[in-house]
Design a protein around this motif. Structure first.
Motif, PDB file in Angstrom:
ATOM      1  N   SER A   3       0.815  -1.207   0.000  1.00 40.21           N
ATOM      2  CA  SER A   3       0.000   0.000   0.000  1.00 40.21           C
ATOM      3  C   SER A   3       0.858   1.270   0.000  1.00 40.21           C
ATOM      4  N   HIS A   5       0.506   3.580   2.142  1.00 45.85           N
ATOM      5  CA  HIS A   5       0.858   3.788   3.544  1.00 45.85           C
ATOM      6  C   HIS A   5       2.161   3.073   3.890  1.00 45.85           C
ATOM      7  N   THR A   8       5.035   5.084   2.581  1.00 43.94           N
ATOM      8  CA  THR A   8       5.196   6.314   3.352  1.00 43.94           C
ATOM      9  C   THR A   8       5.945   6.024   4.647  1.00 43.94           C
ATOM     10  N   VAL A   9       5.551   4.968   5.337  1.00 42.84           N
ATOM     11  CA  VAL A   9       6.224   4.580   6.579  1.00 42.84           C
ATOM     12  C   VAL A   9       7.668   4.151   6.287  1.00 42.84           C
TER      13      VAL A   9
END
Length: 111
Positions: A3, A5, A8-9
């Protein structure tokens, strides 16, 4: 499928890992006799990010620091390269240049 996300992490982990842990590795490799002092000095070079306070907004996750903030400018980076050749400023210059490299890799993630 991974994903947005997750990436991003991962970007944040890589970016801040480079800022905090990689200087320790550099200190061990290049400044072995004083590696702890060198590591602290290189981590302290993160104060260069104080120039982010001049920007509006102060934090923009889509903005590349390199070439935008005054202490992240190409002129500043040229000064950091010169400082690398001065023995008394070598550790600081190493920290600043590696900081710029870490920020540049972040720019690559942003695209």
């Amino acid at each position: 499928m991974l994903s947005f996300h997750f990436f991003t992490v991962l970007r944040l982990v890589v970016h801040y890992g480079l800022h905090f842990f990689a200087p320790g590795l550099l200190a061990l490799i290049f400044f072995r006799k004083i590696w702890q002092k060198a590591w602290l000095i290189m981590v302290a070079t993160m104060l260069v990010d104080a120039d982010h306070l001049l920007a509006k907004p102060i934090f923009d996750p889509t903005r590349c620091s390199i070439g935008f903030h005054p202490l992240h400018s190409y002129y500043a980076i040229a000064v950091y390269v010169i400082l690398l050749f001065v023995p008394k400023t070598r550790i600081i210059a190493t920290g600043l240049l590696f900081h710029m490299l870490a920020d540049y890799q972040d720019c690559l993630w942003i695209g």
